[in-house]
Design a protein around this motif. Sequence first.
Motif, PDB file in Angstrom:
ATOM      1  N   MET A   1       0.834  -1.177   0.000  1.00  0.00           N
ATOM      2  CA  MET A   1       0.000   0.000   0.000  1.00  0.00           C
ATOM      3  C   MET A   1       0.887   1.252   0.000  1.00  0.00           C
ATOM      4  O   MET A   1       1.786   1.391   0.809  1.00  0.00           O
ATOM      5  N   SER A   2       0.595   2.152  -0.916  1.00  0.00           N
ATOM      6  CA  SER A   2       1.372   3.381  -1.044  1.00  0.00           C
ATOM      7  C   SER A   2       0.722   4.496  -0.230  1.00  0.00           C
ATOM      8  O   SER A   2      -0.461   4.768  -0.370  1.00  0.00           O
ATOM      9  N   LEU A   3       1.512   5.127   0.619  1.00  0.00           N
ATOM     10  CA  LEU A   3       1.001   6.246   1.404  1.00  0.00           C
ATOM     11  C   LEU A   3       1.352   7.560   0.707  1.00  0.00           C
ATOM     12  O   LEU A   3       2.470   7.738   0.249  1.00  0.00           O
ATOM     13  N   THR A   4       0.391   8.465   0.650  1.00  0.00           N
ATOM     14  CA  THR A   4       0.618   9.770   0.047  1.00  0.00           C
ATOM     15  C   THR A   4       1.041  10.739   1.137  1.00  0.00           C
ATOM     16  O   THR A   4       0.400  10.846   2.173  1.00  0.00           O
ATOM     17  N   HIS A   5       2.136  11.420   0.891  1.00  0.00           N
ATOM     18  CA  HIS A   5       2.613  12.437   1.826  1.00  0.00           C
ATOM     19  C   HIS A   5       1.564  13.549   1.904  1.00  0.00           C
ATOM     20  O   HIS A   5       0.931  13.888   0.899  1.00  0.00           O
ATOM     21  N   ALA A   6       1.362  14.116   3.078  1.00  0.00           N
ATOM     22  CA  ALA A   6       0.320  15.135   3.279  1.00  0.00           C
ATOM     23  C   ALA A   6       0.431  16.284   2.282  1.00  0.00           C
ATOM     24  O   ALA A   6      -0.575  16.782   1.783  1.00  0.00           O
ATOM     25  N   THR A   7       1.651  16.704   1.967  1.00  0.00           N
ATOM     26  CA  THR A   7       1.836  17.840   1.067  1.00  0.00           C
ATOM     27  C   THR A   7       1.575  17.493  -0.397  1.00  0.00           C
ATOM     28  O   THR A   7       1.602  18.375  -1.246  1.00  0.00           O
ATOM     29  N   GLU A   8       1.317  16.214  -0.680  1.00  0.00           N
ATOM     30  CA  GLU A   8       0.983  15.809  -2.043  1.00  0.00           C
ATOM     31  C   GLU A   8      -0.526  15.785  -2.275  1.00  0.00           C
ATOM     32  O   GLU A   8      -0.977  15.566  -3.394  1.00  0.00           O
ATOM     33  N   ARG A   9      -1.302  16.006  -1.234  1.00  0.00           N
ATOM     34  CA  ARG A   9      -2.757  16.013  -1.353  1.00  0.00           C
ATOM     35  C   ARG A   9      -3.232  17.271  -2.071  1.00  0.00           C
ATOM     36  O   ARG A   9      -2.731  18.375  -1.828  1.00  0.00           O
ATOM     37  N   PHE A  10      -4.206  17.110  -2.922  1.00  0.00           N
ATOM     38  CA  PHE A  10      -4.755  18.202  -3.722  1.00  0.00           C
ATOM     39  C   PHE A  10      -5.262  19.338  -2.843  1.00  0.00           C
ATOM     40  O   PHE A  10      -4.938  20.505  -3.066  1.00  0.00           O
ATOM     41  N   THR A  11      -6.065  19.018  -1.827  1.00  0.00           N
ATOM     42  CA  THR A  11      -6.636  20.065  -0.982  1.00  0.00           C
ATOM     43  C   THR A  11      -5.557  20.776  -0.172  1.00  0.00           C
ATOM     44  O   THR A  11      -5.663  21.980   0.081  1.00  0.00           O
ATOM     45  N   TYR A  12      -4.512  20.064   0.216  1.00  0.00           N
ATOM     46  CA  TYR A  12      -3.397  20.713   0.920  1.00  0.00           C
ATOM     47  C   TYR A  12      -2.753  21.745   0.005  1.00  0.00           C
ATOM     48  O   TYR A  12      -2.492  22.875   0.417  1.00  0.00           O
ATOM     49  N   ARG A  13      -2.510  21.344  -1.235  1.00  0.00           N
ATOM     50  CA  ARG A  13      -1.851  22.261  -2.176  1.00  0.00           C
ATOM     51  C   ARG A  13      -2.713  23.490  -2.455  1.00  0.00           C
ATOM     52  O   ARG A  13      -2.201  24.610  -2.495  1.00  0.00           O
ATOM     53  N   LEU A  14      -4.016  23.283  -2.650  1.00  0.00           N
ATOM     54  CA  LEU A  14      -4.899  24.426  -2.884  1.00  0.00           C
ATOM     55  C   LEU A  14      -4.880  25.381  -1.698  1.00  0.00           C
ATOM     56  O   LEU A  14      -4.772  26.603  -1.871  1.00  0.00           O
ATOM     57  N   ASP A  15      -4.972  24.816  -0.508  1.00  0.00           N
ATOM     58  CA  ASP A  15      -4.970  25.631   0.709  1.00  0.00           C
ATOM     59  C   ASP A  15      -3.637  26.369   0.865  1.00  0.00           C
ATOM     60  O   ASP A  15      -3.614  27.556   1.180  1.00  0.00           O
ATOM     61  N   ALA A  16      -2.549  25.684   0.628  1.00  0.00           N
ATOM     62  CA  ALA A  16      -1.225  26.300   0.765  1.00  0.00           C
ATOM     63  C   ALA A  16      -1.036  27.419  -0.246  1.00  0.00           C
ATOM     64  O   ALA A  16      -0.522  28.493   0.089  1.00  0.00           O
ATOM     65  N   ILE A  17      -1.463  27.197  -1.482  1.00  0.00           N
ATOM     66  CA  ILE A  17      -1.351  28.235  -2.512  1.00  0.00           C
ATOM     67  C   ILE A  17      -2.160  29.458  -2.097  1.00  0.00           C
ATOM     68  O   ILE A  17      -1.660  30.588  -2.131  1.00  0.00           O
ATOM     69  N   ALA A  18      -3.404  29.245  -1.685  1.00  0.00           N
ATOM     70  CA  ALA A  18      -4.261  30.366  -1.301  1.00  0.00           C
ATOM     71  C   ALA A  18      -3.674  31.129  -0.119  1.00  0.00           C
ATOM     72  O   ALA A  18      -3.564  32.360  -0.163  1.00  0.00           O
ATOM     73  N   HIS A  19      -3.284  30.420   0.921  1.00  0.00           N
ATOM     74  CA  HIS A  19      -2.755  31.098   2.103  1.00  0.00           C
ATOM     75  C   HIS A  19      -1.452  31.844   1.825  1.00  0.00           C
ATOM     76  O   HIS A  19      -1.265  32.973   2.274  1.00  0.00           O
ATOM     77  N   ARG A  20      -0.549  31.228   1.070  1.00  0.00           N
ATOM     78  CA  ARG A  20       0.727  31.890   0.773  1.00  0.00           C
ATOM     79  C   ARG A  20       0.540  33.091  -0.146  1.00  0.00           C
ATOM     80  O   ARG A  20       1.187  34.129   0.034  1.00  0.00           O
ATOM     81  N   ALA A  21      -0.342  32.953  -1.132  1.00  0.00           N
ATOM     82  CA  ALA A  21      -0.587  34.080  -2.040  1.00  0.00           C
ATOM     83  C   ALA A  21      -1.232  35.237  -1.287  1.00  0.00           C
ATOM     84  O   ALA A  21      -0.830  36.396  -1.461  1.00  0.00           O
ATOM     85  N   ILE A  22      -2.209  34.949  -0.448  1.00  0.00           N
ATOM     86  CA  ILE A  22      -2.866  36.008   0.319  1.00  0.00           C
ATOM     87  C   ILE A  22      -1.871  36.659   1.271  1.00  0.00           C
ATOM     88  O   ILE A  22      -1.798  37.884   1.361  1.00  0.00           O
ATOM     89  N   ALA A  23      -1.093  35.852   1.971  1.00  0.00           N
ATOM     90  CA  ALA A  23      -0.113  36.404   2.914  1.00  0.00           C
ATOM     91  C   ALA A  23       0.900  37.293   2.190  1.00  0.00           C
ATOM     92  O   ALA A  23       1.288  38.347   2.698  1.00  0.00           O
ATOM     93  N   SER A  24       1.300  36.879   1.000  1.00  0.00           N
ATOM     94  CA  SER A  24       2.282  37.662   0.236  1.00  0.00           C
ATOM     95  C   SER A  24       1.697  38.950  -0.327  1.00  0.00           C
ATOM     96  O   SER A  24       2.415  39.932  -0.507  1.00  0.00           O
ATOM     97  N   ASN A  25       0.406  38.952  -0.621  1.00  0.00           N
ATOM     98  CA  ASN A  25      -0.214  40.068  -1.332  1.00  0.00           C
ATOM     99  C   ASN A  25      -1.038  41.000  -0.453  1.00  0.00           C
ATOM    100  O   ASN A  25      -1.369  42.107  -0.874  1.00  0.00           O
ATOM    101  N   ASP A  26      -1.392  40.579   0.735  1.00  0.00           N
ATOM    102  CA  ASP A  26      -2.310  41.342   1.568  1.00  0.00           C
ATOM    103  C   ASP A  26      -1.801  42.755   1.863  1.00  0.00           C
ATOM    104  O   ASP A  26      -2.558  43.720   1.754  1.00  0.00           O
ATOM    105  N   ASP A  27      -0.529  42.889   2.228  1.00  0.00           N
ATOM    106  CA  ASP A  27       0.022  44.215   2.543  1.00  0.00           C
ATOM    107  C   ASP A  27      -0.053  45.147   1.331  1.00  0.00           C
ATOM    108  O   ASP A  27      -0.305  46.346   1.481  1.00  0.00           O
ATOM    109  N   LEU A  28       0.153  44.596   0.151  1.00  0.00           N
ATOM    110  CA  LEU A  28       0.070  45.396  -1.067  1.00  0.00           C
ATOM    111  C   LEU A  28      -1.360  45.886  -1.292  1.00  0.00           C
ATOM    112  O   LEU A  28      -1.580  47.051  -1.651  1.00  0.00           O
ATOM    113  N   PHE A  29      -2.341  45.019  -1.049  1.00  0.00           N
ATOM    114  CA  PHE A  29      -3.742  45.433  -1.178  1.00  0.00           C
ATOM    115  C   PHE A  29      -4.063  46.538  -0.180  1.00  0.00           C
ATOM    116  O   PHE A  29      -4.727  47.516  -0.532  1.00  0.00           O
TER     117      PHE A  29
END
Length: 175
Positions: A1-29
């Motif tokens: 049985m192959s285990l998927t690393h948490a950071t390889e999960r689709f929802t993890y990646r979507l959440d990480a992208i959203a949070h990092r993009a918002i954190a990077s851009n919020d001060d500019l907004f």
Amino acid sequence: MSLTHATERFTYRLDAIAHRAIASNDDLFVRETGLTILEVRLLRLIGDDPGTSFVEISQRIAVERTKISRMLQKLLSMELIRRENAREDARKFRLFVTDRGQLVRARSEVLSDRLEALLLAPLPTEEVAILNASLARILEWVSSPEYARRIAEVAGIPSPPPGEETRAGHGAAAP
């Protein structure tokens, strides 16, 4: 049985992208518009649906009601939105974007376009189109009664009654 690393999960990646993009851009907004990204989203929701109510907003975005209330107060105090008593019930308010709010929204759109282009820079144009279309289909799916029914099926619990399906994904607006 192959285990998927948490950071390889689709929802993890979507959440990480959203949070990092918002954190990077919020001060500019904040610097360019006086508003955070979430406050800009709220302004856009009201602008896209003039006359919307607090209840309708809270059903569409995944933000705590107290936070929505604070953001609305800020938009009101900055005179970016106005509220009117609802015709059908004077105890309820309908929200509208002011002319000043439209100007701030326009500035935020220009900034959003530039930052979204930067975020998607690693992808060729055709892949961006495919990604956007795929994400739109996934959002539609996770917002559907069928998805709620299937979750209940997987969990072994009764399906929610019609009209009470999960509202996951309704707050997924771009900065």
